[in-house]
Write an enzyme that holds these catalytic residues in place. Sequence first.
Site, mmCIF file in Angstrom:
data_model
loop_
_atom_site.group_PDB
_atom_site.id
_atom_site.type_symbol
_atom_site.label_atom_id
_atom_site.label_comp_id
_atom_site.label_asym_id
_atom_site.label_seq_id
_atom_site.Cartn_x
_atom_site.Cartn_y
_atom_site.Cartn_z
ATOM 1 N N HIS A 395 -42.745 33.074 -5.069
ATOM 2 C CA HIS A 395 -42.753 31.423 -4.408
ATOM 3 C C HIS A 395 -41.965 31.168 -3.838
ATOM 4 C CE1 HIS A 395 -44.311 27.736 -3.601
ATOM 5 N NE2 HIS A 395 -45.013 27.370 -4.626
ATOM 6 N N ARG A 396 -40.354 31.981 -4.090
ATOM 7 C CA ARG A 396 -38.894 32.031 -3.016
ATOM 8 C C ARG A 396 -39.682 32.726 -2.161
ATOM 9 N NH1 ARG A 396 -36.150 36.569 -6.990
ATOM 10 N NH2 ARG A 396 -37.828 37.589 -6.334
#
Length: 422
Positions: A395-396
């Site tokens: 998700h980064r």
Amino acid sequence: MTEIHMPRLSDTMEEGVISTWRKKAGDQISRGDVVAEIETDKALMELEAYDDGVLEKILVDEGATVPIGTPIAILGDGSGAAAEAASAPAPAAKAPAAEAPATDAPAPAAEPASAPAAAPAAPAEPGSKPKASPLAKAVAKEKGVDLATVQGTGPGGRIIRADIEAAAAAAPSAPAAESAAAPSAPAPAVASEDVEEIPLNKIQKVSAKRLTESKQQAPHFYLTSAIDVTELLEFRGTLNERLQSAGGPKVSVNDLIVKAVATALRANPSVNVSFGGDKLLRHKRINLGIAVAIEGGLVVPVVKDADRKSVSEIAAESRELAGRAREGKLKLDEMSGGTFSISNLGMFGIEQFSAVINPPEAAILAVGAARDEVQVRDGEFVARKILRATLSADHRAVDGAVGAAFLQQLTSLLEDPLRIIA
């Protein structure tokens, strides 16, 4: 004189085992000749000579384990002068059964017996920045060790991982109150008549370390699509008939999925990325890692530029890579450079699962088996082949909407298979 060193044959390799010497002392060596077979943390690889000459002396016996950078043989002109010039004996190699902590720097050559032992470097002066390897810095941060208080024993006083671990072990224990507050770790299983101990091999050790780091460092999120592959399976049957009549290789469902994934990544480049701390690294090439189960572990050979290859080319290359993976004969460049991975457990009857991201990649696709399911089409119940694919993403680096758009594109391609080869 030319020293042959233990090379770094994989991105996670810290040491290697001399499995077999393919040449013996006195043999003439030409550039490109295979001198030895090296067992690494990933596979059994061939060590090729980079120079011409005569193999004058072998410094490390078969079965021994030595750190990368260690001299393992001497190449000369055949006069024997090169072997005699190697005044320092070979560094002590670990016995095959021993497991000593691996360092992150090549071991320096041993000094002659008459030379005084070198004193470890003094701790860094206040305000100065101690020299330390990247791995040592990471371990120091993890263990809460101040680099300025550590004496380096590596080359030139460089701080290595072993120094950090020694400093951490020597540090005073935490107060009893803190110890009591911390939850106790479960006691390891003790070998008994009812338990068999099976030591991890190098591949399993590295996989355990990298996958643990992946789950701890990368915030995973998961998206699943149910894909109607009825027409895809029919298309595969027709395609294989034509390929076989032309003498070409058969195409598997996974080959078609690989091509479809490559096409979807080309249309959604924001998924073909890596997280770089304060930046994203968007890869211009689409190199797909394909997970292959081998005896004692898992390896991920890479199909380079998959978006530029036909399905039959992907089929032939995938089959060749998988075969060499099972034989332990993959080369370094065949296991590196991946930008996205695919793990398919459909052949084992698994309907759906979530895979762990293979760092430094930002996403991996887990593919299950195609199953008969009842669908409503034009007001009637019909049986269709449904396959579930789950995207695990960091998700980064990848937003949920970006991952969803990729899966939507992939689903569209697999449900309209002619577009895969268009």
